[in-house]
Design an enzyme around this catalytic site. Structure first.
Site, PDB file in Angstrom:
ATOM      1  N   ASP A 304       0.813  -0.691  -0.070  1.00 21.46           N
ATOM      2  CA  ASP A 304       0.107  -0.100  -0.048  1.00 21.46           C
ATOM      3  C   ASP A 304       1.275   1.153   0.160  1.00 21.46           C
ATOM      4  O   ASP A 304       2.356   1.318  -0.081  1.00 21.46           O
ATOM      5  CB  ASP A 304      -0.716  -0.078   1.039  1.00 21.46           C
ATOM      6  CG  ASP A 304      -2.194   0.966   1.201  1.00 21.46           C
ATOM      7  OD1 ASP A 304      -1.675   1.975   0.382  1.00 21.46           O
ATOM      8  OD2 ASP A 304      -3.188   0.415   1.660  1.00 21.46           O
TER       9      ASP A 304
HETATM   10  C1  BGC Z   1      -4.971   2.891   0.415  1.00 22.78           C
HETATM   11  C2  BGC Z   1      -5.161   2.073  -1.237  1.00 22.78           C
HETATM   12  C3  BGC Z   1      -4.934   2.864  -2.181  1.00 22.78           C
HETATM   13  C4  BGC Z   1      -3.673   3.334  -2.245  1.00 22.78           C
HETATM   14  C5  BGC Z   1      -3.946   3.956  -3.660  1.00 22.78           C
HETATM   15  C6  BGC Z   1      -3.688   3.860   0.118  1.00 22.78           C
HETATM   16  O1  BGC Z   1      -4.031   5.577   0.873  1.00 22.78           O
HETATM   17  O2  BGC Z   1      -4.924   2.901   1.971  1.00 22.78           O
HETATM   18  O3  BGC Z   1      -6.230   1.985   0.044  1.00 22.78           O
HETATM   19  O4  BGC Z   1      -5.315   1.799  -3.457  1.00 22.78           O
HETATM   20  O5  BGC Z   1      -3.582   4.243  -0.767  1.00 22.78           O
HETATM   21  O6  BGC Z   1      -4.428   4.650  -4.187  1.00 22.78           O
END
Ligand code: BGC
Length: 800
Positions: A304
């Site tokens: 993530d």
């Molecule tokens: C979130 C994810 C997301 C990623 C990309 C993160 O902050 O937890 O769910 O897919 O950002 O945007």
């Protein structure tokens, strides 16, 4: 795997678990020889031959470049890098990008990758396509409330088509975290509290996005997230640690991820949380042992946002150490933060990381790029940016209508039930900060959805009622102490809608709303919580009521004595205790998407009969959280064994609250209709089944539960028929109820249908003290009905 190595990977809650879990780990490792191949494309020898041929040509730097991912557009997390992306791409140091949207932007970088780099490896663009891309559908929690996996599949299909046309072949969806605590804002992205419902939805999302063939021009690769157990954050506070026994991890939290992987998910996103002290982004037990060895996952794992770098904050080492730990644990791509890009190559050269580990990560990433056909078709044609066809709007409206849950529809003296409103309803007062707020209709994570396309309740109701509709905003979504949210800038970079912000004088606007209600025959209150800041990522709350002065507004309007219909527009179960006690009709409408107003009006006026059922329990008080129906039993149940049933006030030494009932205000699976349904007592086609037969059955059925469901009312309706079981004598205690089957059944007035539920190993199994999935001789109690409170009962016994 030795006990010692298990301790390192997955710190157990008790010593007993250590030994037990290691038995499982050992047996699972040996079963790796017969590793399943859930995605045949990624396992294909031809595809892998292409991967190997390319890998042989790559330098260490080029390999490490494939492991890096940056956001070159908007930020979806803290500390976004602001680098010279053109240069990085040209040097082959950037294999993937996120948040770059549209043909022009994606083609720009892709041309650099395909024309300036030595090996011409295309960039993989990823984005959060969560509930539609340009066409915004209801939030995933709402879609789960439809209990209709086909609805999820349809939403994924539209999302895939629109994303791919926008240059995005990879979506960060579905989010399949089990969410049992609505304090956690990300419950909006989930399918709620239940692993069975969550697994059904997970499979449908994957099918809709990937279509069993990534190379199709309108398929996208999914990223199942957030692996693992992210939804169990302690106290519902986002990014918080998770502590849980392995049996619960496997039986509850891992199930939907497993379902998604078995459905062929091409990628997985690791989560921010730790699990029993081991961060999920550096956790070989979940990322390698379970995901790859046991489930046979052949795709790649992306971290993530910034999660690899944030491992330093988990105190497990400095930058190079945490990068190595993440890579070796099974994270292949580093989303934003770029530790992999900066420290892995040196460690390989210094002999600290075998180059084979890097090769393996590159292999997994290249597999997905080849499977998507990116080498053949790296670019995207510039097409229409938003295809607002009537067909798409109609789909969004239909899905939204299935998601609404009629929580309450009590008769009002002298009026009868207020819903559905008759077409001839005289004057209707529409009141509340959600009544005419386009942005709020889309919900959190409508990244690319444009609020200007959203139909509000005010628009839709005035289409029907003309000047018989009176309107008053009533108050802002926020007030007073929330004033710092005046600066509310959503984390996707947009600004909060004006109507979300505090209004200067709520007392005055509430008074105006009271006058508006008095001038009408019925009042519809559209209340909720703002999506920005209060919902979704980093949107944890300790108060689950309506924000700002909305509760005061509700009380004031109810005080007029006019019949009130409350439409709740929120991305989580809110605390609705006062409303449930004072408002005759309550419709939970979630965040309904672009066709919000039309869909709500269709249901309020009875053109569509509501059929949604709650995918998460609604609390009476926030202190009950985490509240979920599938609780484990206690030795001192407050009311028989079903402590989610009303409690018995007055009894001491029982597992109950002294100041509130144990039960949910609105239970899991709950939802009313404008008609009524009756059930016969369920029957089983055999009363006893030998254990060996169940053990061998896998996904096949060994016993069938049948029930007749009748529409006893005067209008057609759809009932979600639900089957629950309880394993009454397992070697490890089992939940007081578990959902193990459901079916949406549409019945004309007076019609009866026979519904059958097959049960086999998949439904009857549980995880024993060795964390091994098994079935033992026991009796299962079985209930079938319209919610988790079903009382109609049967049983089946599994014998030696
Ligand atoms: C979130 C994810 C997301 C990623 C990309 C993160 O902050 O937890 O769910 O897919 O950002 O945007």
């Amino acid at each position: 795997m030795t006990t010692e190595c298990f301790r390192k990977l997955y710190r157990p809650l008790s010593i007993g678990l250590v030994a037990a879990s290691c038995i499982l780990a050992g047996s699972a490792a040996s079963s790796a020889q017969t590793k399943p191949t859930p995605n045949r494309q990624l396992a294909s020898p031809e595809l892998n031959a292409r991967v190997e041929a390319l890998l042989k040509k790559m330098t260490l730097e080029e390999k490490v470049g494939q492991l890096a991912q940056f956001a070159a557009g908007y930020a979806t997390g803290p500390g976004a890098s602001n680098l010279r992306y053109d240069d990085l791409v040209a040097k082959g140091q950037l294999g993937s990008m996120l948040n770059v949207v549209g043909a022009e932007a994606t083609n720009h970088y892709q041309h650099i990758a395909m024309e300036k780099t030595r090996l011409r490896i295309p960039i993989l663009f990823g984005q959060d396509v969560i509930h539609g891309h340009r066409t915004t559908f209801p939030i995933p929690l709402a879609i789960a409330a439809s209990w209709d996996p086909e609805a999820a599949e349809l939403v994924a299909r539209y999302g895939a088509k629109e994303a791919r046309a926008d240059g995005i072949p990879w979506v960060f969806s579905p989010m399949v975290d089990i969410a049992r605590d609505p304090r956690w804002g990300r419950i909006i992205e989930s399918a709620g509290e239940d692993p069975y419902l969550g697994s059904a939805m997970a499979r449908a999302w994957v099918k809709g996005y990937q279509q069993d063939d990534l190379s199709k021009p309108d398929s996208v690769a999914v990223s199942v997230k957030h692996f693992a157990a992210y939804g169990a954050a302690i106290a519902g506070r986002d990014y918080n640690a998770v502590e849980m026994g392995e049996a619960t991890l496997r039986q509850v939290y891992l199930k939907p991820y497993q379902a998604a992987v078995e459905a062929g998910a091409a990628t997985v996103m690791s989560s921010f949380n730790s699990i029993n002290g081991v961060p999920a982004t550096a956790n070989p037990f979940t990322l390698t042992q379970i995901l790859r060895k046991e489930w046979g996952f052949d795709g790649f794992v992306v971290s993530d946002w910034g999660a690899v770098s944030e491992l330093k904050n988990h105190s497990i080492g400095d930058g190079p150490t945490v990068a190595r730990k993440a890579l070796e644990a099974g994270v292949d791509m580093d989303m934003e933060g770029n530790l992999f890009g900066t420290v892995i190559a040196d460690q390989v050269r210094a002999g600290k990381i075998p180059e084979g580990v890097v090769d393996e990560a590159v292999r997994r990433i290249l597999r997905v790029k080849f499977a998507l056909g990116l080498f053949e078709h790296p670019y995207v044609e510039q097409g229409p940016v938003y295809d607002a066809t009537p067909e798409r709007r109609a789909a969004a409206r239909k899905v939204a209508e299935e998601t609404f849950v009629l929580l309450k529809n009590d008769p009002v003296e002298g009026v009868g039930t207020i819903l559905p409103l008759t077409k001839k309803a005289a004057k209707v007062a529409l009141i509340g900060p959600m009544a005419d707020n386009q942005k709020e209709m889309l919900g959190a994570w409508a990244v690319t959805g444009d609020p200007k396309f959203a139909i509000t309740l005010k628009t839709a109701l005035s289409e029907r009622l003309g000047d018989r509709l009176l309107y008053a905003p009533g108050c802002g979504l926020l007030a007073g102490e929330d004033a710092n949210v005046l600066k509310a800038v959503s984390f996707t970079g947009g600004t909060a809608s004006a109507a979300s912000l505090p209004v200067p004088d709520d007392a005055k606007t509430i008074e105006e709303a009271v006058l508006t209600a008095k001038a009408a025959d019925v009042a519809i209150l559209a209340l909720g919580e703002p999506t920005d800041w209060f919902e979704g990522e980093a949107g944890s709350r300790v108060h689950l009521g309506f924000t700002g002065n909305q509760e005061k507004l509700l009380e004031a309007v109810v005080g007029t004595g006019k019949p009130v219909i409350l439409v709740v527009l929120a991305g989580r179960p809110l605390e609705l205790k006062w409303a449930a006690g004072h408002v005759p009709a309550i419709l939970e409408a979630w965040s309904p998407g672009v066709e919000a107003g039309h869909a709500v009006a269709d249901v309020l006026f009875g053109d569509v009969n509501p059929s949604g059922k709650l995918p998460a329990s609604f609390p009476r008080a926030v202190g009950q959280e985490p509240l979920y129906y599938a609780q484990l039993p206690t030795g001192r149940p407050a009311h028989g064994d079903l402590s989610h049933m009303p409690h018995n006030a007055g009894e001491k030494f029982m597992s109950r609250y002294v100041d509130e009932e144990n039960s949910a205000l609105f239970a899991f699976g709950w939802g009313l209709s404008y008609t009524r349904f009756s059930y016969t007592k369920p029957t089983v086609n055999r009363a006893e089944v030998p254990v060996r037969e169940v053990l061998a059955s896998g996904s096949k059925s060994v016993v069938t539960v049948g029930v007749d469901v009748t529409n006893t009312g005067s209008v057609a309706g759809t009932e979600v028929v639900q089957l629950y079981i309880r394993n009454t004598a397992a070697s490890v205690e089992q939940p007081v109820r578990e959902l193990k089957g459901f079916a949406r059944v549409t019945l004309a007035a007076g019609e009866t249908k026979h519904v059958e539920f097959p049960l086999g190993f998949n439904e009857l199994s549980f995880y024993n003290a060795e964390s091994k999935e098994t079935v033992e001789p026991t009796t299962y109690d079985i209930w079938v009905g319209g919610s988790s409170l079903a009382t109609s009962e049967a049983s089946v016994t599994v014998v030696e």
